[in-house]
Design a protein around this motif. Structure first.
Motif, PDB file in Angstrom:
ATOM      1  N   HIS A 116       0.849  -1.195   0.000  1.00 15.55           N
ATOM      2  CA  HIS A 116       0.000   0.000   0.000  1.00 15.55           C
ATOM      3  C   HIS A 116       0.876   1.234   0.000  1.00 15.55           C
ATOM      4  O   HIS A 116       2.079   1.176   0.279  1.00 15.55           O
ATOM      5  CB  HIS A 116      -0.927   0.012   1.219  1.00 15.55           C
ATOM      6  N   SER A 117       0.249   2.362  -0.318  1.00 15.58           N
ATOM      7  CA  SER A 117       0.930   3.648  -0.317  1.00 15.58           C
ATOM      8  C   SER A 117       0.278   4.551   0.721  1.00 15.58           C
ATOM      9  O   SER A 117      -0.820   4.282   1.195  1.00 15.58           O
ATOM     10  CB  SER A 117       0.852   4.293  -1.704  1.00 15.58           C
ATOM     11  N   GLY A 118       0.940   5.615   1.081  1.00 15.06           N
ATOM     12  CA  GLY A 118       0.354   6.569   2.007  1.00 15.06           C
ATOM     13  C   GLY A 118       0.559   6.173   3.455  1.00 15.06           C
ATOM     14  O   GLY A 118       1.271   5.223   3.794  1.00 15.06           O
ATOM     15  N   ASP A 119      -0.137   6.908   4.323  1.00 20.69           N
ATOM     16  CA  ASP A 119      -0.038   6.706   5.768  1.00 20.69           C
ATOM     17  C   ASP A 119      -1.454   6.634   6.337  1.00 20.69           C
ATOM     18  O   ASP A 119      -1.958   7.596   6.921  1.00 20.69           O
ATOM     19  CB  ASP A 119       0.753   7.856   6.406  1.00 20.69           C
ATOM     20  N   PRO A 120      -2.131   5.501   6.176  1.00 17.12           N
ATOM     21  CA  PRO A 120      -3.542   5.412   6.573  1.00 17.12           C
ATOM     22  C   PRO A 120      -3.732   5.540   8.073  1.00 17.12           C
ATOM     23  O   PRO A 120      -3.027   4.896   8.856  1.00 17.12           O
ATOM     24  CB  PRO A 120      -3.954   4.019   6.076  1.00 17.12           C
ATOM     25  N   GLN A 121      -4.716   6.363   8.457  1.00 15.42           N
ATOM     26  CA  GLN A 121      -5.006   6.601   9.878  1.00 15.42           C
ATOM     27  C   GLN A 121      -6.476   6.362  10.188  1.00 15.42           C
ATOM     28  O   GLN A 121      -6.807   5.674  11.150  1.00 15.42           O
ATOM     29  CB  GLN A 121      -4.619   8.043  10.255  1.00 15.42           C
ATOM     30  N   THR A 122      -7.367   6.915   9.382  1.00 16.08           N
ATOM     31  CA  THR A 122      -8.799   6.797   9.650  1.00 16.08           C
ATOM     32  C   THR A 122      -9.315   5.450   9.161  1.00 16.08           C
ATOM     33  O   THR A 122      -8.633   4.722   8.413  1.00 16.08           O
ATOM     34  CB  THR A 122      -9.573   7.907   8.936  1.00 16.08           C
ATOM     35  N   LEU A 123     -10.532   5.100   9.577  1.00 19.42           N
ATOM     36  CA  LEU A 123     -11.126   3.853   9.111  1.00 19.42           C
ATOM     37  C   LEU A 123     -11.221   3.815   7.590  1.00 19.42           C
ATOM     38  O   LEU A 123     -10.942   2.781   6.967  1.00 19.42           O
ATOM     39  CB  LEU A 123     -12.511   3.667   9.731  1.00 19.42           C
ATOM     40  N   VAL A 124     -11.616   4.928   6.999  1.00 20.12           N
ATOM     41  CA  VAL A 124     -11.742   4.980   5.540  1.00 20.12           C
ATOM     42  C   VAL A 124     -10.377   4.775   4.887  1.00 20.12           C
ATOM     43  O   VAL A 124     -10.246   4.046   3.896  1.00 20.12           O
ATOM     44  CB  VAL A 124     -12.369   6.310   5.103  1.00 20.12           C
ATOM     45  N   GLU A 125      -9.342   5.389   5.456  1.00 19.00           N
ATOM     46  CA  GLU A 125      -7.995   5.238   4.892  1.00 19.00           C
ATOM     47  C   GLU A 125      -7.473   3.810   5.072  1.00 19.00           C
ATOM     48  O   GLU A 125      -6.816   3.264   4.178  1.00 19.00           O
ATOM     49  CB  GLU A 125      -7.052   6.235   5.547  1.00 19.00           C
ATOM     50  N   LEU A 126      -7.761   3.199   6.222  1.00 21.51           N
ATOM     51  CA  LEU A 126      -7.351   1.814   6.437  1.00 21.51           C
ATOM     52  C   LEU A 126      -8.038   0.877   5.436  1.00 21.51           C
ATOM     53  O   LEU A 126      -7.417  -0.036   4.880  1.00 21.51           O
ATOM     54  CB  LEU A 126      -7.679   1.386   7.862  1.00 21.51           C
ATOM     55  N   HIS A 127      -9.326   1.106   5.223  1.00 21.39           N
ATOM     56  CA  HIS A 127     -10.068   0.312   4.240  1.00 21.39           C
ATOM     57  C   HIS A 127      -9.446   0.479   2.855  1.00 21.39           C
ATOM     58  O   HIS A 127      -9.270  -0.504   2.114  1.00 21.39           O
ATOM     59  CB  HIS A 127     -11.535   0.758   4.237  1.00 21.39           C
ATOM     60  N   GLY A 128      -9.093   1.712   2.513  1.00 28.23           N
ATOM     61  CA  GLY A 128      -8.464   1.964   1.217  1.00 28.23           C
ATOM     62  C   GLY A 128      -7.124   1.258   1.085  1.00 28.23           C
ATOM     63  O   GLY A 128      -6.798   0.705   0.026  1.00 28.23           O
ATOM     64  N   ALA A 129      -6.336   1.256   2.159  1.00 24.21           N
ATOM     65  CA  ALA A 129      -5.048   0.568   2.128  1.00 24.21           C
ATOM     66  C   ALA A 129      -5.244  -0.931   1.940  1.00 24.21           C
ATOM     67  O   ALA A 129      -4.499  -1.594   1.200  1.00 24.21           O
ATOM     68  CB  ALA A 129      -4.270   0.859   3.410  1.00 24.21           C
ATOM     69  N   MET A 130      -6.243  -1.502   2.606  1.00 21.64           N
ATOM     70  CA  MET A 130      -6.539  -2.929   2.437  1.00 21.64           C
ATOM     71  C   MET A 130      -6.974  -3.233   1.008  1.00 21.64           C
ATOM     72  O   MET A 130      -6.611  -4.273   0.435  1.00 21.64           O
ATOM     73  CB  MET A 130      -7.627  -3.349   3.414  1.00 21.64           C
ATOM     74  N   LEU A 131      -7.752  -2.327   0.410  1.00 24.07           N
ATOM     75  CA  LEU A 131      -8.189  -2.518  -0.974  1.00 24.07           C
ATOM     76  C   LEU A 131      -7.006  -2.446  -1.927  1.00 24.07           C
ATOM     77  O   LEU A 131      -6.909  -3.244  -2.872  1.00 24.07           O
ATOM     78  CB  LEU A 131      -9.238  -1.464  -1.335  1.00 24.07           C
ATOM     79  N   GLU A 132      -6.094  -1.513  -1.663  1.00 26.70           N
ATOM     80  CA  GLU A 132      -4.904  -1.414  -2.506  1.00 26.70           C
ATOM     81  C   GLU A 132      -4.084  -2.705  -2.430  1.00 26.70           C
ATOM     82  O   GLU A 132      -3.613  -3.226  -3.449  1.00 26.70           O
ATOM     83  CB  GLU A 132      -4.065  -0.219  -2.069  1.00 26.70           C
ATOM     84  N   ALA A 133      -3.936  -3.244  -1.213  1.00 23.96           N
ATOM     85  CA  ALA A 133      -3.212  -4.507  -1.037  1.00 23.96           C
ATOM     86  C   ALA A 133      -3.930  -5.654  -1.739  1.00 23.96           C
ATOM     87  O   ALA A 133      -3.296  -6.504  -2.391  1.00 23.96           O
ATOM     88  CB  ALA A 133      -3.045  -4.802   0.451  1.00 23.96           C
ATOM     89  N   LEU A 134      -5.242  -5.692  -1.604  1.00 23.72           N
ATOM     90  CA  LEU A 134      -6.025  -6.733  -2.260  1.00 23.72           C
ATOM     91  C   LEU A 134      -5.850  -6.663  -3.771  1.00 23.72           C
ATOM     92  O   LEU A 134      -5.698  -7.694  -4.446  1.00 23.72           O
ATOM     93  CB  LEU A 134      -7.497  -6.586  -1.878  1.00 23.72           C
ATOM     94  N   ASP A 135      -5.866  -5.460  -4.319  1.00 25.77           N
ATOM     95  CA  ASP A 135      -5.723  -5.290  -5.758  1.00 25.77           C
ATOM     96  C   ASP A 135      -4.374  -5.833  -6.241  1.00 25.77           C
ATOM     97  O   ASP A 135      -4.289  -6.529  -7.264  1.00 25.77           O
ATOM     98  CB  ASP A 135      -5.864  -3.808  -6.116  1.00 25.77           C
TER      99      ASP A 135
END
Length: 462
Positions: free
Chosen positions: A242-261
């Motif tokens: 993943h990229s970025g520095d996820p902090q919020t729930l929405v950002e964590l979800h986005g990081a998980m989606l990036e990893a899944l992709d």
């Protein structure tokens, strides 16, 4: 316009472990072309991938102005295959899995809600699963399942042996949801009935197991890969995923989606190149996005666990020799269609009644019609009933949706004014036009028919 949002509809994402746009691009000119066929397009191999808790609101192919993380693999699916704009599943995970593997509505199976990890309920015999049909008619075809099974609790009659008992030659995965004391870095892993604790990264581990099997298994094969991502617990994936520095729930979800992709891309690339041209691939979500990470401009009441479009309409793609790349269809399709479609690709005989249809005509011609009516429901607790915790049903046609809460008798009619999740407009009783009333009467009659038709077909202990 007065918006009707009753308590049941607002109860998004109530499954175990849950935390707290623009319209779809119309088909290009090429998408209306047809693939020439002289008969069924047979496939040596089939890969079905089920992505957990991924609604269309998070996918750039459906809402490019809203998606916030890179999704090159999901974008690649749209380029290399057919994208479905109106694909329905059940509103939570276990019922969708049951419908996918049986081609039958979950109401017939008694699996109306998610199954508890340590529970005693399992998808019971009585309706054959796809791997059982393959085992009987095509024993030469290898079958493997990987990842989240979620069709049996550990205290059920077959427990951790359930995937193998129900037909899969090989199973490797974490059987249910991930929750304390387990995480995505430390998790229970079952391999053909033997359970142990693994450490690593669950999304990557699932893909590792699947790729190893694909690359060591002779053709023909059927593989079913069900990821836990992007289901909770929301977390920061490994840095290289993943990229970025996820902090919020929405950002964590986005990081998980990036990893899944990224890992989904590795799975697709793991199919041996010489086999790829003989392989069909289906990728879809199991239900909508959990409410805690639904963001503007989408309505938070349209989410996982509800009968609203954000609960049951999911991303879906099909790739393979019978599919013209880069096409889009708005045909109404359902998760129950996967089994008969796989059967068509593999020349698998079917002598059991199904609720789904073979998608071959749509794959040949994106303008072809799908179902005239889509149906979903949610009822619990899972089992034979009575369903004292939740019990609702929903039907929709191209222009309207009708929801009934069986416990309270509450009914809601909604207009479907377009492909966007925001195009589902509940109609206040005082505002119904003659067209609305006619649609309501028509869909109520269909609901009555389905209520009588969809009865329990398996033997579940009470």
């Amino acid at each position: 316009m007065r918006l009707l949002v009753w308590t049941m509809i607002a109860a998004c994402g109530t499954g175990q472990g849950d935390v707290g746009s623009t319209p779809d691009t119309p088909p290009t000119d090429s998408s209306t072309d047809t693939v020439e066929h002289t008969g069924p397009v047979l496939s040596e191999n089939v890969l079905v991938v089920l992505l957990d808790d991924l609604g269309i609101d998070k996918v750039s192919a459906y809402h490019p102005d809203v998606a916030t993380v890179p999704q090159p693999t999901l974008d690649r699916l749209s380029t290399e295959g057919m994208r479905f704009t109106t694909a329905w599943t059940q509103p939570v995970c276990s019922p969708t899995r049951a419908s996918l593997l049986t081609g039958r509505h979950a109401r017939r199976l008694g699996i109306g809600d998610w199954l508890e990890n340590l529970g005693a309920v399992e998808l019971a015999p009585g309706v054959p699963l796809l791997p059982e049909l393959i085992e009987e008619a095509q024993p030469e075809r290898a079958t493997g399942a990987f990842g989240k099974w979620h069709l049996a609790g550990e205290a059920s009659p077959n427990g951790i042996d359930h995937p193998n008992v129900r037909g899969f030659d090989h199973y490797a995965g974490a059987l249910g949801n991930i929750g304390p004391p387990y995480t995505y870095s430390t998790y229970p892993m079952v391999v053909n009935g033997a359970q142990s604790t693994r450490e690593g990264y669950l999304t990557s581990d699932t893909i590792d197991d699947a790729v190893a099997w694909l690359q060591s298994t002779p053709e023909p094969w059927f593989a079913y890969v069900a990821t836990h991502a992007v289901h909770s617990p929301l977390h920061v994936p490994p840095d290289d995923l993943h990229s970025g520095d996820p902090q919020t729930l929405v950002e964590l979800h986005g990081a998980m989606l990036e990893a899944l992709d990224i890992e989904l891309g590795r799975l697709l690339d793991g199919i041996p190149p010489e086999q790829r041209e003989r392989t069909h691939v289906v990728v879809l979500g199991d239900n909508g996005t959990v409410q805690a990470v639904v963001t503007d401009p989408f309505p938070s009441w349209s989410c996982k666990g509800t009968p609203n479009e954000g609960g049951v309409r999911v991303p879906m793609w099909v790739l393979g020799p019978s599919v013209q790349p880069g096409t889009v269809t708005d045909a109404m399709v359902h998760v129950t269609d996967i089994l008969p479609t796989v059967a068509g690709w593999t020349d698998l005989p079917l002598d059991t009644p199904l609720d789904g249809m073979d998608l071959a005509p749509i794959l040949a011609d994106p303008s072809a019609e799908g179902h005239e009516l889509l149906y979903a429901d949610r009822f619990g607790p899972a089992g034979p009933g009575p369903y004292t915790e939740i019990d609702w049903r929903v039907v929709r046609d191209r222009d309207y949706k009708f929801i009934v809460d069986e416990r309270s008798g509450t009914e809601i009619l909604s207009r479907i004014q377009g492909p966007d999740l925001r195009d589902e407009i509940p109609v206040h009783p005082d505002d119904k036009t003659a067209d609305d009333l006619a649609a309501e009467a028509r869909l109520r009659a269909e609901m009555d028919r389905l209520r009588a038709e969809l009865t329990l077909e398996v033997d579940l202990p009470r």
